[in-house]
Design an enzyme around this catalytic site. Structure first.
Site, PDB file in Angstrom:
ATOM      1  N   ASP A  62       0.809  -1.219   0.000  1.00  0.00           N
ATOM      2  CA  ASP A  62       0.000   0.000   0.000  1.00  0.00           C
ATOM      3  C   ASP A  62       0.844   1.273   0.000  1.00  0.00           C
ATOM      4  OD1 ASP A  62      -2.355  -1.545   0.154  1.00  0.00           O
ATOM      5  OD2 ASP A  62      -2.170  -1.677   2.330  1.00  0.00           O
TER       6      ASP A  62
ATOM      7  N   GLU B 129     -11.081   1.570  -5.426  1.00  0.00           N
ATOM      8  CA  GLU B 129     -10.392   2.088  -4.238  1.00  0.00           C
ATOM      9  C   GLU B 129      -8.989   2.514  -4.646  1.00  0.00           C
ATOM     10  OE1 GLU B 129     -10.482  -1.099  -1.393  1.00  0.00           O
ATOM     11  OE2 GLU B 129      -9.149  -2.377  -2.560  1.00  0.00           O
TER      12      GLU B 129
END
Length: 521
Positions: free
Chosen positions: A34, A197
């Site tokens: 991430d 997302e």
């Protein structure tokens, strides 16, 4: 770009700076998932989510986008997020600190992130190496993730984020003047698609861009695909375009979460993790070139001229003149502060570990797990990322003189499953113990107070444990353990200590030596 050659090198375990002006993906062969990235002058800063590990949200620094070091963490104590991170609960596996964003605004660094259960958190720092301001709990809410702040030319701040609990709607909000509050009445849905997302919001050459990934059918299965929205106006209408082809887990491992960054010389790059998971090392950090055509970024290399990139496995370094950085993994525990490569499994119990009680050693006091005979409820597990290279050897030296009955301490690997090699003291006798997810093999008694434990694994994640009573002669013990990832983390390797019955006993770790390189295992 030398695509096919670098695929072969990557499969052989090559990574990062090759020392000849080129690099190979991954640039970091461990779980730096991430990521987001920014440039400030000639320095580059990135963040990486840490989920249930403490301290939370790693901050990395680089001078060339290839060689990275962890320089700080944003969250020192996970219990400020919520009580489920406490040592006596440990209920946030696969949850916790999820993907966020780092930005430089108004002479300070900002990090925003959601946890899926507790909501939105914000912290700032004038120096990314810390200290970071105490977390500000901006919004107490569940079901949101993957946020990114943005300040427009007039100074107005915005936040883009995904409400995954409501059909993955991507919202755009205004921020308060201090950047810490969401103006809830300003929220509008800016985009929605299955699984949409990983949003990042940019303004480049007068146009607004919303980077994101979503789930689309590819080659007969569903995969994450990197997309971009573009508009002349912040609130749209937006055009949409695919940025890099996804061919499947075994081909490109789905590069998705990440961020765009521009070098001082004007070149663009994309820092990403490989998002499919399933490999024992987790989601590794990659660097991909970016070219702009007709106002759209192309990630990777457009090999067939269709305006969409393909995964590349390396090429020329973006910036020359900086040497290869060897990841910091060894520790002789000579510092009163825990080094940045370490992470606790949830938040450890206060005053049950120390680097100063016995200088030069890590002292771990034994705690009773919150649930008996459950490895994943042991509060004193200190670990770091397991890397995927051909040669990996971890050797830790223990002083057992502080052990008491019912205490167990040793070396561990864990992901979705776990495997340990340790010493278990019963009725005054210390016995070697191998435990593969509750399948236990007992070994010989150990009469010495000094014990060396070793873990060795290869490129395929095949791990073997060894022990030594003199530090020179090592004896294999236990079966081969296949390293695995999960929950949403690569395999972790570290030290643990527990007492099955009472809060008594301790163990001293003199050093944790981690060899990782290209030599065959």
């Amino acid at each position: 770009m030398m695509n096919k050659d670098y695929v072969l090198l990557s499969n052989e375990g090559k990574w990062g700076d090759q020392g000849d002006g080129t690099y190979v993906n991954p640039v970091l062969p461990g779980d730096y998932c991430d990521p987001d990235v920014i440039s400030v002058g000639e320095d580059y800063y990135a963040i990486s989510s840490t989920l249930h590990c403490s301290p939370g949200m790693a901050v990395l620094h680089s001078k060339d986008l290839v060689n990275w070091n962890v320089i700080s963490h944003v969250v020192e104590d996970l219990t400020v997020i919520g009580p489920e991170y406490r040592h006596d609960r440990m209920n946030r596996y696969a949850r916790g600190v999820w993907a966020g964003a780092i930005r430089y605004h108004d002479h300070q660094f900002w990090v925003y992130f959601f946890t899926p259960d507790e909501g939105l958190f914000v912290s700032t720092a004038t120096d990314p190496a810390g200290p970071w301001e105490p977390l500000y709990h901006s919004w107490e809410i569940a079901g949101w993730d993957d946020c990114c702040p943005f300040w427009d030319d007039d100074g107005q701040g915005y936040l883009v984020a995904t409400y995954f609990a409501d059909n993955y709607n991507i919202y755009l909000f205004k921020l308060s003047d201090d950047g810490k509050q969401i103006l809830h009445d300003s929220g509008v849905v800016i985009h929605q698609y299955k699984g949409s997302e990983a949003s990042k919001l940019y303004k480049i050459n007068g146009l607004y861009y919303i980077f994101h990934s979503e789930v689309r059918p590819r080659n007969g299965e569903e995969a994450r695909v990197v997309m971009m929205l573009r508009s002349e106006h912040l609130y749209g209408p937006y055009e949409e375009k695919e940025l890099i082809h996804t061919h499947g887990v075994e081909v490109d491992r789905e590069p998705n979460q990440g961020g765009l960054v521009q070098t001082a010389s004007g070149e663009w790059y994309f820092i990403s993790h490989q998002g499919a998971g399933g490999y024992f090392e987790g989601r590794t950090l990659h660097l991909l070139p970016v070219t702009w055509v007709d106002g759209w970024p192309i990630i990777g290399e457009d090999t067939d001229g269709d305006g969409v990139g393909e995964m590349v496995w390396g090429g020329k370094k973006p910036i020359h003149g900086y040497p290869k950085t060897i990841l910091t993994v060894n520790d002789e525990f000579n510092s009163p502060v825990l080094q940045s490569q370490w992470g606790w499994n949830h938040q450890p119990k206060v005053d049950t570990w120390s680097l100063t009680e016995r200088p030069g050693y890590l002292r771990l006091h034994a705690c009773v797990p919150s649930e008996k005979n459950d490895f994943f409820k042991i509060s004193n597990i200190l670990s770091q990322r397991a890397y995927r290279v051909p040669h990996n050897v971890v050797t830790a030296k223990y002083d057992l003189s502080g052990m008491v009955d019912d205490q167990e301490a040793g070396l561990c690997h864990f992901g979705q499953t776990y495997c340990t090699i340790g010493i278990h003291q019963r009725e005054g006798a210390r016995v070697l113990k191998f435990n593969h997810s509750d399948t236990i093999e007992w070994g010989p008694s150990v009469d010495t107070t000094d014990l060396w434990l070793r873990s060795t694994w290869n490129l395929h994640g095949e791990n073997r444990y060894e022990y030594s009573l003199d530090g020179e002669n090592f004896i294999s013990f236990g079966e081969v353990y296949p390293l695995v990832w999960g929950p949403y983390r690569g395999d972790r390797v570290g030290v643990y200590n527990q007492n099955h019955e009472r809060e008594q006993g301790y163990v001293d770790v003199e050093y944790f030596n981690y060899e990782s390189g290209d030599k065959p295992a």
